[in-house]
Structures are given as C-alpha cells and as structure tokens.
Design a protein around this motif. Structure first.
Motif, short mmCIF file in Angstrom:
data_model
loop_
_atom_site.label_atom_id
_atom_site.label_comp_id
_atom_site.label_asym_id
_atom_site.label_seq_id
_atom_site.Cartn_x
_atom_site.Cartn_y
_atom_site.Cartn_z
N LEU A 13 0.85 -1.18 0.00
CA LEU A 13 0.00 0.00 0.00
C LEU A 13 0.89 1.24 0.00
O LEU A 13 1.80 1.35 0.83
CB LEU A 13 -0.90 0.04 1.23
CG LEU A 13 -2.02 -1.00 1.33
CD1 LEU A 13 -2.90 -0.72 2.54
CD2 LEU A 13 -2.88 -1.04 0.07
N ALA A 14 0.62 2.16 -0.93
CA ALA A 14 1.41 3.40 -1.01
C ALA A 14 0.52 4.58 -0.62
O ALA A 14 -0.19 4.51 0.37
CB ALA A 14 2.02 3.53 -2.40
N GLU A 15 0.49 5.63 -1.43
CA GLU A 15 -0.26 6.85 -1.06
C GLU A 15 -1.76 6.58 -1.06
O GLU A 15 -2.27 5.80 -1.84
CB GLU A 15 0.01 7.98 -2.07
CG GLU A 15 1.46 8.34 -2.23
CD GLU A 15 2.13 7.53 -3.33
OE1 GLU A 15 1.69 6.40 -3.60
OE2 GLU A 15 3.10 8.03 -3.89
N PRO A 16 -2.47 7.32 -0.18
CA PRO A 16 -3.94 7.24 -0.24
C PRO A 16 -4.48 7.85 -1.53
O PRO A 16 -3.83 8.72 -2.12
CB PRO A 16 -4.40 8.06 0.97
CG PRO A 16 -3.21 8.70 1.55
CD PRO A 16 -1.98 8.21 0.87
N ILE A 17 -5.65 7.40 -1.92
CA ILE A 17 -6.34 7.99 -3.08
C ILE A 17 -7.29 9.06 -2.55
O ILE A 17 -8.02 8.84 -1.57
CB ILE A 17 -7.14 6.91 -3.85
CG1 ILE A 17 -6.17 5.87 -4.43
CG2 ILE A 17 -7.98 7.54 -4.95
CD1 ILE A 17 -6.86 4.65 -5.00
#
Lengths: 520, 523
Positions: free
Chosen positions: A457-461
C-alpha cells in the motif's frame, strides 16, 4: 416490549378464531412487535453541532392475517393487518381486510408448509437487556461512539502536525463524524393451519456505521461494528473511522484506466448488496430481470469463489430462528467454486417457479431437480430500517451473506498479487445503471483507498475523484484472490449483514472525475 | 369498542395534543420546545402482474411522533415515534403523554451526556453546542384536500380493475414483453402539527399514484423500464390524466402503453457505446427532472451542506466549509435557474412543513448564480438565515428531515424544436432511468431510457443502455439552451435518513442543451 409468550398466545388464539370461519380454507396469523432505536451522530469540529442528534425510536405492534377463502368465485387469498393491538378484535379486523382484498392469484398454491426433516436450531440468542433499554443507555451508546473517534483525533500526532503542533487548532482541520448506532428489538410469533403449533422468535441486533473526515485534507475513513447485545463495542466503530480518516491524509488523484484492484470489505459489501444479492433472488429470475438469467448451474464467477446466506448461525449477527413464514432458517449455498448453485426465495416464489412453464429458460435448468437449492429459507417481512413487520406479507431478504474462497489468502498475499494497482476500501452509490439485467454498474470511490505499488500500500487515493464504470459479470469472473479473514459489514438501509473478505479483481475500469473541485 | 380510526379522529387528536403540549409537557423539567405530529391516512391499492391481480387492500395508517428540545442549561433533542391503531383512539391522551415523556427523557439524557463530553475534550469539545430552533411565524390553519374524485368514494374493485386492465394491455403489446407489474393506490391523508409555541396546522391532501414496471426481451438481452404517475389529487388522475400547467400526465392506460412500447422499441436497439469525450447532448424534460433532483435539489439541502449526511447521503459541493460557500457565485450558465417551491401544485406540495414553518419558494440557482439552500429550523438558526419550510417526514413516526418539495429547473425562452434543430451532431437523451452521483454531487452519471443520435438537427439511430456522465459544474456551465417546455413529474421514492425515509416529491425541467459524455454499455 411484550413477552414473546403473549405474542405466541395471540397467534394461537387468532388462528383458532380465523380457521373457525366457514369460508376459510387455510390461514396464517403473524404477530409482531418491533423497536428501532437509534442515535444519529453529527459532530463537526469547525461548525457548531449537537454531537449526537436526537436519540429516537420507531415502534410498532400488531397482527397480520393471510387467509385462503372458498367463495362463489372460487379460491381466493388475501392479507390484512391491524396495528397496535393483538387481541381477537384485531384479528377480526385483519381478517375482514384480508377477505375484502382477496384475489384469485393463479400462481398461489398454498400457505407455507414446513418440511418434516427441517427444524429450527437457534434458541435464546437475543439480549434481554437490549429489549428493555433505557433512554440513558441508548444515548450513551451514541456518545461513546463519538468519544471513541474524538479520542483518536485528539491523540493523533499526525493531526497535531497538521495543526502546527497547536492542539487548540485541531478543530480548524474540519473534523467530521457522522453515522449512527442502531438497535433493533424484534419479537414475532406465527401460527398457521399448515403448522402443528404456534412458533415464535425474538432477536436483537446492534449496528454502528460511522464515517470520519478531516475535511481540510479531503481525508475520509469508515468504520462499522455489528453485534447482538449491549456489550457490543460501539466506540470501536468511531475509532476505526477516525483512524481510517487519518490514514487517508495526503490523498492523490489517479488517472483514467483499467486497474487491478483489491476491494476492501465495505466495497465488496456494496457490490454484493446492490448488484449480486438482488440478482440471486428467485423473484428476479421469474421476472427475467436478473443478470444471471438462465445461468443456474453454470460458472458465473472465478473458480474458488463461495457465497452463501446463513440464517441460523448464532455467531452471525443477523441470524433468526425462523423466517417470517414460520419456516426454519438455514444455509443457502448460492455460489460454490464460482458456480451458481442456489437462490434466495420465499415459499410463494418457490412454489411458483416449480409450476412456471418458462422456468427452465429462466433458470437454465429444471427447478424440480433443485428443490433444496431453491428452498424457501428467506421469507422475511423486513423493511423500514429494521423489524419483522406484521403489516406486510413476506418478501425475500438475505440474512447473513458470507463470502469466501476455497483457498483464502492473507491481505498481504492479495496486495502482493496485484503488485501495481489500487486498494479500494469504500465505494458509494453503486447502482446497476443500465438495469439489473445487463450487469453494468457505476459508483464512486469515497474513502479508505490507496495506490498499490510494488506489492505494498502506497499513497492514499483522494476521495471523490474516481468513478468506476464496470460490469458485475466481469468483477465476479476476474476475481484472482480472496482473503480468509472476513468482516461483518453493513450499509445504509440494508436489511442483511455481509461478512465480507477483501477480494482482488483484475482489470477494473476507472474514470477520473471532478478535477474542478481542486480549485472551487 | 374503541373509536374506529378515520380522518375525523384528527379533530379529537388536535384538542388532546394541544392540551398536553401547552399544558403538562411544558412543565417537564428543562423542556424548551415540544411538538406533536399525528398522521392518519385512509386508502386502497392493488397490484397486477402479467395480467393477473396479485394483491389488493384497503386500510388506514395512523402514526404519532413527538420531538422535544430540552436540557438543563445545555440543550439536546429527543424523538419518539409510534405506529398506532384503533386500539389507541380511546387512550390517545395517555399515548401522547407517554411519547412526550419518552422524547423528553431522551433529550435530557443526551443534554447531560453532551455536557460531559464538552468538558472531556478541550479544543474538540468546543463545537459541541446547544443548537436552538429558529423562531417561525405562529400560525393556526386548517387546509382541505383538493380532488375531483374522492379517493374514499372509489371502490377497491375499481382500483383492482384499473391495474388489471393496464397490466393486460402491456402484456398484449408485443411478444417481446416478458414481464410487467402495475400498481396503483389512492388515499386521503390528514396531518396534524401542534407545537408548544402555539403552531397548530391541520393539513389534508389526496394522494393518488401508480407505478409500471416492464421487462422486454431484445437481441442484447432483457431490458427493464419503470416509471410512476402521482399527484396530490383524486382518482381522476389515473382515469383521465392531468393537464395543469407543467403537469401534463396521461391516464394510467396511456402511460402503461407508452412505457411498454418504449421498452420493446429500446430493447430491440443496439447498446450505446461511450463517447470519447463530452459531446452535445439535448436532454428532454423527463431526464432534466432527475438532473434537478440529484445534482441541484440534493446538494441544496442544508443538512447535507453542513455535513449531517456525511455517512449516508453525502455532502454538498455548494458549501465547502463555513464562510466558503457558493452563494453569490456563478455555478452554471446564465441560462440556468432552479428552485424548490412547495406552494405550487405538484406531488411535493404543502403550505406548512413538518416543523410548522410556512412554505415558500427557494431559488437555488438564479441565472447561473447559486442563491439559497432549503433548511429546517435548526440549520436555519445555525446558518443565520430564515427558515424556509423544507422539513418533512415520510410519516409521523419519523423525524422530519430537510427535503425537496417541487424542485425543478425553471423554464427558459428557447423553442424546444429549435434546440434540437441547431445540433449538427449530438445525442438526444430521453427519459431518466438510474442515477449514480458523486458524494458531494460534484459529478454524476444518470442513465436514460432512450438515446438517439442527432444528425443535422434530426433524430437518428436509437440506442439502449445509454446515459450521461459529467462533472456537475462543467455541465451546468455548458448549458446554452433552455426550453419553454417545462414539465413536472412525480418522484415517489426519494430516500434519505436513518432509518431510511422514502419521500414523495415532484421534480422537473424543460428541454436543455449542454455538453457531457454519453455513456454506454460496459458488458
């Protein structure tokens, strides 16, 4: 709330009264009492708010009579009800209404008849304390949920950082908490000329559905808890939502395209509630309005996918002892290893499909060969936000919908499998935009979502910047993995609880939306 | 034997409620305001399916709701709603009293908890406030129903026959129709509002409606269409239709025939393919009605704008945060005007809302500039504006919420025929189907019953499974023609609140031309 024994006695006495009428061939008396108790939450740190809006309730009690009449125009059947009374006077009034409204329905066969081998398995599974909850306990449930979220917000180092280290400025971030704590009190009894004696059921259900936002950061998270008693940890829903909102700070936009996706439990619940479960209702097969028309016994989803409705498991919150037709609840296998093998039905739909000459085309098979798979385990009188309503004949409703896979994986496995794609935690307004039959749907991504990069999991949307335009068949057929772990999940205005895992799906179509909102 | 429930019982209920609300209720500790609502409806309905009557019935509905605002220093509200019956008529005084005590106890308990939480949290506790209800004019009014054929005079057999005839008609239209359902009902409803400040409103109205659902088979699969008729009038609306200003509805038979024909014709058409980008679209008044509902009416509800609906029906892009809203700002083309007006004839008509506030027209958008939200007494006080009478519940058991009424895009000055003629290439979007709107109503996708290609100002190929998708502001700003052909349609099932309340209202608009992506099938 009246003791359930009172309802049982009223049903039994009512049946004796109705079946003594000369023109009555068959009859069923349904007696129920329901309470929907609710605290609606509305906390805003940047706008004066009540925190908890009005604690409230909707209550009802009454009788419903279904009867089959012999008359000059042949056999007719009708339904009538009377509210706020379970005496014989109310039975008489309900019977009068049933008689006046009786119609000759060519599809009606008989009132529900129990199968000898099937007996109810649940007993004493409700919370008596919740049946008699005080004003103070109701109010506290709401406020504890608000406090759960505020505790998380107040102790968050991330938020403190956004407020330049000044706790007094936390409120300027625009913290929002909305949702509700809902408690259902349900008691019912049923007696019928087709059954040896009156039966009864009593259940309690607690649900909390919460959304938290840090509005200045366009960050949103959701939380929910379900249970059957007052020991349910309401505040956890608030904490979960607040944690989700904090994790969503710094959301990014995603461009148009087809992405491999891991759907979170709430998103899967939304897809199943609005698109899949209605399509597995026998009534929609009869009407020719299901996306699965003619596909009974066929592969409708990826191999390994399992979906069943479980109405009689004490560990699942929406379980009931008997249906509102007086039949035992139980498990209906709907999809097994990706094959459509069962449907949700009530007694009327079950009997009707067995006699429908077009049924083989509608189902894709002869229903007579699949009677167990179509058995009426889901005849309920749900509606209006909860309750088993005496003033409505039974419809078809799911109870606990459980989604799984023959080879459940971990969340990390799924995200690793997608490798580069999107984690979609929460979607909204998921509607079959071109009608149920086509399977087409659309919705928007509203929170708890992240970019998946290199299997992590990377940046939030950023919420409200993506619309999904896709098709139910493609979602079901392109499942590439399902977690073993599930979460009991509810949706606004849903009758059933979905025990949903996280599900990985290949090639879901997304459209970026509302770019202008960055400058409004 | 207790007194049978009928509309006339409201006369007795009115005296009892006034007596308690202005008497004993006012003496309860910390009671600031209290109102009692009573609703009695008498009606009948029937449903036919594939040419057979399936259900019929005649009954009454009787509901009670009490809203209390109370507390000791800190105020909070509480509510109690109950479905009542004949058994309650002779004990009505005790029933109302008990409901008031329940609502009051909840309000007081919540006010006490509010004080505790305010104190527990420092900066974050400061916004937890005692929200007051804005004052409104104190009126006493009795409002009669309007109809030609009294719903109470119509026999149940007649209602059954009407649905049966319509269902048989649809079944016989084409062999491609595989299923149909026709439902109809007619009622008279009497609502009472009695408030502790002296408001006393007794409102009676007729309500007649029908729904038709059709499934037709086509080469690309089955297609479902449904649509509704409805008006606050008597049985005449289903017998002979309505011809009154913007309401131009056919009777039930013609309505069912038209929907059946549309379903068979459209099911036979090829599926629409999504366009690569925005194109010229001309939307008909029926489609414009759902645009007015979803992307003007809903975001103009002040509870949404003030974040009350964040967990449910969403927020509003018309109000970002306090002090930062769209009032006075251009949100659409100068051709676009839209309003909610409960005082005009329609399915959403009323003269007083369920807080006893006099109704009035609210312009949401005037000449493209955003102007006014619809509100209730609490949000009006909070927002510093006058209450505009927009708070309604499905029945008295439910808490009233801010709702649309007759919410519509206003007629323009363009000839509808010319709006189409001027298009070299585009699409005509006819009849609304199913919406999916973004959370703050900043983007929408709404499917249409029929989509026609327009070539050189003429209708061309018909497509199924089409619709429109756009960012709201872009679509509003692109509107370059608004027709004179204003229509209002009944919307019978707008959902809001928890527990969900389905509310009847009217929505409308004229023919409109703008630019949007035309959506197609995803299969």
């Amino acid at each position: 709330m009246k003791p359930v024994q009172d309802l049982e006695r009223a049903a039994e006495a009512g049946l004796q009264r109705v079946k003594a009428q000369e023109d009555v061939e068959e009859a069923e008396v349904f007696v129920s009492q329901n309470g929907t108790l609710l605290t609606r939450l509305n906390y805003t740190s940047h706008i004066p708010s009540n925190g908890v809006e009005e604690p409230k309730s909707v209550e009802n009690l009454g009788v419903g009579v279904r009867a089959v009449f012999r008359g000059a125009h042949g056999r007719t059947n009708g339904f009538g009800s009377e509210s706020s009374d379970i005496s014989l006077a109310a039975i008489d009034e309900a019977l009068r209404k049933a008689r006046e409204g009786a119609v000759a329905d060519p599809d009606f066969v008989s009132l529900p008849r129990p199968r000898p081998a099937e007996l109810p398995s649940l007993a004493e599974y409700h919370d008596e304390r919740l049946m008699n909850i005080s004003a103070g306990d109701l109010v506290e449930a709401g406020w504890r949920t608000v406090e759960g979220a505020l505790d998380v917000f107040e102790s968050s180092e991330e938020l403190l950082g956004l407020a330049s280290g000044d706790r007094a400025r936390l409120a300027d971030l625009g913290l929002i908490l909305g949702g509700d704590v809902t408690m259902l009190q349900e008691r019912m009894a049923i007696a019928s000329t087709s059954m040896p004696k009156a039966q009864s059921d009593q259940s309690t259900l607690v649900m909390s559905f919460i959304t938290a936002m840090i509005e200045s950061q366009a960050a949103k998270g959701g939380g929910c808890v379900v249970g059957t008693d007052l020991e349910t940890n309401f505040s956890e829903a608030g904490r979960q939502a607040a944690r989700g909102a904090i994790a969503s700070v710094g959301g990014r936009r995603v461009t148009d395209g087809d992405y491999d996706v891991v759907f979170g439990p709430q998103a899967i619940t939304d897809i199943f509630h609005h698109l899949v479960i209605p399509g597995l209702n026998l009534e929609l097969f009869y009407a020719g309005a299901t996306p699965f028309l003619g596909k009974f016994g066929q592969q409708i989803a990826a191999k390994g996918l399992q979906v069943y409705d479980e109405g009689a498991d004490r560990g699942l919150a929406a379980s009931k002892r008997i249906t509102c037709e007086g039949l035992p609840t139980g498990r209906t296998e709907l999809i097994n290893d990706g094959m459509l093998i069962g449907l949700l039905s009530n007694d009327y739909e079950f009997q009707r499909i067995l006699r429908d000459k077009n049924a083989p085309q509608k189902l894709g098979t002869d229903p007579a060969q699949h009677q167990l798979a179509l058995a009426p385990r889901n005849g309920f009188r749900f509606g209006r936000g909860g309750g088993r309503h005496f003033d409505a004949p039974p419809g078809v409703s799911a109870t606990n919908v459980v989604i799984g896979h023959a080879n459940g994986e971990t969340r990390e496995d799924l995200i690793g499998k997608v490798r580069n794609g999107l984690y979609i935690g929460r979607i909204w307004y998921t509607y079959p935009v071109n009608g149920f039959s086509t399977g087409d749907f659309t919705c928007t991504v509203i929170g708890d979502s992240f970019i998946i990069r290199d299997g992590k999991l990377a940046e939030p949307i950023r919420p409200n910047t993506l619309r999904i335009n896709h098709n139910t068949h493609k979602v079901l057929q392109n499942v590439i993995g399902v977690t073993a772990q599930r979460q009991g999940t509810i949706l606004w205005a849903a009758d059933q609880i979905v025990y949903a895992p996280e599900v990985a799906v290949r090639a879901v179509r997304f459209t970026e939306i509302a770019g202008y909102m960055e400058t409004v | 034997m207790p007194t049978k429930v009928g509309l006339e019982f409201v006369d007795r209920a009115r005296e009892i409620a006034k007596d308690i609300v202005t008497g004993d209720a006012a003496k309860l500790p910390g009671m600031r305001e209290c109102d009692v609502r009573v609703e009695i409806g008498v009606g009948k309905g029937a449903v036919s399916e594939n040419g057979n009557v399936k259900r019929a019935g005649e009954d009454y509905g009787f509901s009670l709701g009490v809203h209390a605002l109370a507390g000791n220093g800190t105020l909070a509200s509480g509510y109690a709603g109950k479905q009542l019956g004949t058994a309650d008529t002779d004990r009505f005084h005790a029933v109302v009293r008990e409901a008031i005590e329940t609502a009051h106890a909840r309000a007081v308990a919540s006010a006490s908890a509010k004080r505790r939480v305010q104190g527990r949290f420092g900066a974050l506790g400061k916004s937890i406030a005692s929200l007051e209800w804005a004052p409104v004019r104190i009126d006493q009014k009795t409002i009669p129903a309007t109809y030609h054929i009294d719903p109470q005079s119509v026999s149940l057999a007649k209602v059954q026959e009407a649905t049966l005839e319509a269902s048989r008609l649809v079944s016989g239209l084409e062999s491609s129709i595989v299923y149909n359902v026709v439902g109809a009902s007619t009622s008279v409803i009497r609502e009472l509002f009695v408030g502790s400040e002296g408001i006393d409103i007794d409102n009676t109205y007729a309500q007649t409606e029908a729904i038709v659902f059709v499934v037709a088979r086509g080469p690309s699969g089955n297609l479902e269409f449904y649509d509704s008729l409805g008006h606050q009038r008597g049985w005449e609306i289903l017998e002979s239709g309505v011809r009154s200003g913007p309401i131009q509805d056919p009777g039930l038979l013609d309505f069912a025939r038209q929907l059946g024909n549309d379903a068979t014709q459209t099911a036979a058409a090829p599926p629409m393919k999504t366009t690569d980008g925005p194109v010229t679209v001309v939307v008909d008044p029926h489609f414009a009605a759902l645009v007015a509902h979803e992307i003007i009416g809903h975001p103009s509800e002040l509870d949404r704008a003030l974040k009350y609906e964040t967990a449910y029906a969403g927020r509003s892009w018309f109000l970002k945060r306090p002090g930062e809203d769209m009032r006075g700002k251009q949100v659409g083309s100068p051709k676009l005007t839209a309003f909610s007006d409960p005082t005009i004839e329609g399915f959403g008509h009323y003269l007083y809302d369920h807080e006893g506030t006099p109704a009035k027209r609210a312009y949401h958008i005037r000449n493209g500039v955003y102007e006014e939200f619809v509100n209730n007494r609490q949000t009006a006080a909070l927002f510093g504006v006058e209450p505009n009478g927009s708070c309604r519940a499905t029945d008295a058991t439910f808490v009233p919420l801010i709702r649309m009424s007759n919410t519509t895009i206003a007629p323009g000055s363009d000839d509808p025929a010319r709006i189409m003629k001027e298009v070299d290439h585009g699409y005509y979007i006819s009849g609304h189907r199913i919406p999916s709107i973004a959370e703050s109503r900043e983007n929408f996708r709404i499917s249409a019953m029929k989509v026609y290609e327009i070539r050189n100002g003429e209708l061309g190929q018909l497509y199924r499974d089409g619709g429109v998708m756009a960012d709201t502001k872009d679509f509003f700003m692109s509107i370059d023609a608004v027709g004179t052909d204003w229509r209002l349609y009944a919307v019978p099932n707008c959902g809001k609140g928890q527990p969900m309340q389905a509310k009847r209202m009217s929505n409308g608009g004229p023919t409109i031309r703008g630019r949007a992506v035309v959506t197609g099938a995803s299969a």
